[in-house]
Scaffold this motif. Structure first.
Motif, mmCIF file in Angstrom:
data_model
loop_
_atom_site.group_PDB
_atom_site.id
_atom_site.type_symbol
_atom_site.label_atom_id
_atom_site.label_comp_id
_atom_site.label_asym_id
_atom_site.label_seq_id
_atom_site.Cartn_x
_atom_site.Cartn_y
_atom_site.Cartn_z
ATOM 1 N N ASN A 151 14.044 35.003 7.654
ATOM 2 C CA ASN A 151 14.712 35.338 8.904
ATOM 3 C C ASN A 151 14.306 36.681 9.468
ATOM 4 N N SER A 152 13.414 37.362 8.812
ATOM 5 C CA SER A 152 13.016 38.658 9.333
ATOM 6 C C SER A 152 11.849 38.470 10.288
ATOM 7 N N SER A 153 11.453 39.564 10.939
ATOM 8 C CA SER A 153 10.355 39.413 11.883
ATOM 9 C C SER A 153 9.011 39.479 11.167
ATOM 10 N N ALA A 166 3.664 25.808 5.078
ATOM 11 C CA ALA A 166 4.449 24.571 5.052
ATOM 12 C C ALA A 166 5.932 24.896 5.169
ATOM 13 N N LEU A 167 6.361 26.000 4.530
ATOM 14 C CA LEU A 167 7.783 26.369 4.611
ATOM 15 C C LEU A 167 8.163 26.852 6.005
ATOM 16 N N LEU A 168 7.171 27.424 6.711
ATOM 17 C CA LEU A 168 7.456 27.942 8.052
ATOM 18 C C LEU A 168 7.478 26.843 9.105
ATOM 19 N N TRP A 169 7.055 25.640 8.711
ATOM 20 C CA TRP A 169 6.930 24.529 9.651
ATOM 21 C C TRP A 169 8.232 24.316 10.415
ATOM 22 N N ASN A 170 8.127 24.087 11.706
ATOM 23 C CA ASN A 170 9.282 23.798 12.570
ATOM 24 C C ASN A 170 10.221 24.974 12.774
ATOM 25 N N ARG A 171 9.874 26.157 12.272
ATOM 26 C CA ARG A 171 10.797 27.273 12.423
ATOM 27 C C ARG A 171 10.482 28.141 13.623
ATOM 28 N N ALA A 211 4.237 31.842 14.473
ATOM 29 C CA ALA A 211 3.922 30.762 13.539
ATOM 30 C C ALA A 211 4.527 29.475 14.078
ATOM 31 N N ASP A 212 4.061 29.057 15.279
ATOM 32 C CA ASP A 212 4.519 27.768 15.783
ATOM 33 C C ASP A 212 3.720 26.666 15.089
ATOM 34 N N THR A 223 -3.761 26.681 10.615
ATOM 35 C CA THR A 223 -3.763 27.409 9.343
ATOM 36 C C THR A 223 -3.997 26.440 8.192
ATOM 37 N N GLY A 224 -3.337 25.273 8.269
ATOM 38 C CA GLY A 224 -3.537 24.261 7.228
ATOM 39 C C GLY A 224 -5.005 23.878 7.109
#
Lengths: 100, 479
Positions: free
Chosen positions: B3-5, B53-58, B68-69, B76-77
């Motif tokens: 949740n940080s920048s 992968a963890l950042l996906w959809n966030r 990181a859209d 990146t993948g």
């Protein structure tokens, strides 16, 4: 106060000088210097634009550009040295190992 | 944690840390001591893959300049896969060719970090810095065989034209900054949308200069002069890396800048891209036919593939957008597999990359010949491979967007290109001459990496829906 267009014209002239130099000079070091002139011409534009917008953004961008230009020059000169070791020449016309 | 920048930079940080570790390992390595430096790179890349992968959809954003859209994460993948496959191939090649492992892996990982940054950049200045991080490392990688004159020469040509083009790119940023007063892509996009009806010569100049900069990097005709030389002179393993990674990253940034920030001016830049795409496909294919060096031939083939990607960019409708990302993925695994085969077949003093070196490969190396055939067929766009599906969607998008001319040129050039890909296949299977000077043994790791790449080609070719779906959903985050 000097209007923006004056700065832009000087910058464009410098950029053209740099571009011409890259194409016409027959010494690799001078060619590298010409690229530096191009980058610095752009820096002048950034500062001029930044001044008309009344922000310091333009000048901060210039610091980034200078850093990148330094890194580029370091790598470029290293490549020129290793090229010179192989060819004993700085004339780009001497490099003909790769041809269409 | 999420949740940080700093979220969006995590994948980049993973790769940079791995690169620093590789550099440190090389510095503390005793003379003649062997270290598993490649393993460090693998760890960093896997970490980058997991974190993206963890950042996906966030839709995480760092300081507004890196986002990181899903679009950035998808690219990146692709880049992570490129990096992992390259490391697996490299383990074989480095020792044989006497390339210093620490420097090689560090440069490769730094370059990858620049590529990932480029795919996620939401600010023109960050795009520029990322482009330079990527390029400067690749210039050095190109000339890493300092004992070889042609490698040094290739590296210099690449460096000179790369630096030259980045000056143009920077000039474009300066004009954009002058018009918009900011370098943030989202802010520029809003501003352009507000004044799209006004014909501002500065905007046109800015777009033109930015386009020249990008076109150099993805080697679009007429800015492709460096490509054949750089690809031929560089070690095959580096060529595979830069022909896929650099192209994917530069193309991602190209798409982001022109389809989001400059989208309101599409009527102005579309005709230019039309001409460039047509020229690129035609020149890449026609000149490719005349080549006798496999690396050079694949260089022209990669130029032509850049043209197909431009067609996808131009016809950016629903089909086209997904097609761009799918094509990038398909092209990356295919080209890496092809250059991987060339790399493992080379010898220290001899590239073994002339077309005639491949005569009779089927008799001496059936497995490698088969792998090479699959990747060449995929490059040519024959079913049931990844290349076929990629081209199919690109041309379908072009037709549905009304670019019939480009679709026809694309299909025709694909047909011509099959000729020169098949020429290699014929060489390998039908000529008799036993190949001299080929390495006796290919290690399990290299073969495993090749097998993975080939499996990916077939997976993307036979079951493309999953990846296409993912691509479609990820590209919808930027437009």
């Amino acid at each position: 106060m000097i209007p923006l267009s004056h700065y832009l014209i000087v910058s464009a002239v410098l950029f053209s000088i740099g571009t011409t130099g890259v194409f016409l000079r027959r010494n690799l070091i001078t060619v590298l210097l010409s690229i530096e002139i191009m980058l610095n011409a752009v820096n002048l534009s950034f500062i001029a634009f930044g001044r008309t917008h009344g922000t310091v953004d333009g000048q901060i961008i210039v610091f980034f550009v200078m850093t990148v230009a330094a890194a580029e020059a370091a790598v470029g000169l290293a490549i020129v040295i290793s090229l010179f070791r192989h060819r004993e020449s700085l004339n780009p016309d001497a490099f003909t190992a790769l041809r269409w | 944690m999420f949740n940080s920048s700093f979220d969006a930079v995590i994948p980049i940080v993973c790769v940079v840390l791995a690169a620093l570790a590789a550099m440190a390992a090389e510095a503390f390595r005793g003379k003649g001591e062997r270290m598993p430096i490649g393993l460090l790179g693998l760890v960093g890349l896997v970490a980058a893959g997991v974190s993206s992968a963890l950042l996906w959809n966030r839709n995480a954003a760092s300081f507004g300049v890196l986002v990181a859209d899903n679009f950035g994460l998808f690219v990146t993948g692709i880049l992570v896969v490129v990096g992992i496959l390259t490391i697996l191939f490299s383990s074989e090649v480095l020792e044989r060719d006497g390339i210093p492992a620490g420097e090689y892996y560090a440069l490769m990982l730094f370059s990858l970090s620049g590529m990932i940054m480029m795919a996620m950049a939401n600010d023109l200045l960050v795009v520029f810095v990322a482009l330079e991080i990527m390029s400067i490392a690749v210039y050095v990688l190109t000339g890493i065989r300092r004992d070889k004159p042609e490698a040094t020469e290739a590296s210099f040509k690449y460096f000179l034209l790369g630096a030259f083009s980045s000056a143009f790119f920077l000039y474009g940023i300066a004009f954009t900054f002058g018009v918009a007063g900011t370098t943030r892509l989202d802010a520029i996009g809003e501003l352009m949308a507000a004044q799209a009806m006004v014909d501002n010569p500065l905007v046109l100049l800015a777009m033109g200069l930015l386009m020249v900069g990008f076109c150099f990097k993805i080697s679009v005709v007429p800015f492709h002069m460096w490509t054949p030389d750089a690809y031929q002179g560089a070690p095959a393993i580096v060529t595979g890396f830069m022909s896929t990674g650099v192209k994917a990253a530069a193309f991602a940034a190209f798409a982001r800048v022109f389809l989001s920030a400059f989208e309101p001016y599409i009527a102005d830049w579309a005709p230019a891209i039309w001409v460039l795409a047509a020229l690129t496909m035609i020149v890449g294919t026609v000149v490719g036919v005349a080549q006798v060096n496999l690396k050079r031939m694949l260089a022209y083939s990669s130029i032509a593939h850049g043209g197909y990607l431009l067609v996808g960019l131009l016809s950016a409708n629903e089909v086209g957008k997904a097609a761009i990302l799918f094509y990038l993925a398909a092209y990356a695994v295919t080209n890496l597999a092809a250059f991987g085969v060339i790399a493992v077949l080379g010898a220290r003093d001899q590239g073994n990359d002339e077309l005639r070196d491949y005569a009779g490969l089927w008799h001496s190396r059936p497995a490698l010949a088969t792998l090479m055939t699959v990747s060449l067929l995929s490059l040519g766009g024959l079913p049931p491979t990844a290349g076929f599906i990629g081209k199919w969607y690109i041309f379908a998008a072009a037709v549905s967007a009304g670019y019939y001319g480009l679709a026809i040129i694309g299909v025709l050039t694909s047909v011509i290109s099959v000729f020169f890909y098949l020429r290699v296949v014929v060489m390998m299977f039908m000529k008799d001459r036993e190949v001299a000077g080929m390495p006796a043994q290919v290690s399990g790791l290299g073969m495993a990496a090749l097998a993975v790449a080939i499996a990916a080609i077939f997976y993307l070719g036979i079951l493309p829906t999953q990846v296409l779906d993912l691509a479609a959903r990820s590209i919808s985050t930027i437009f």
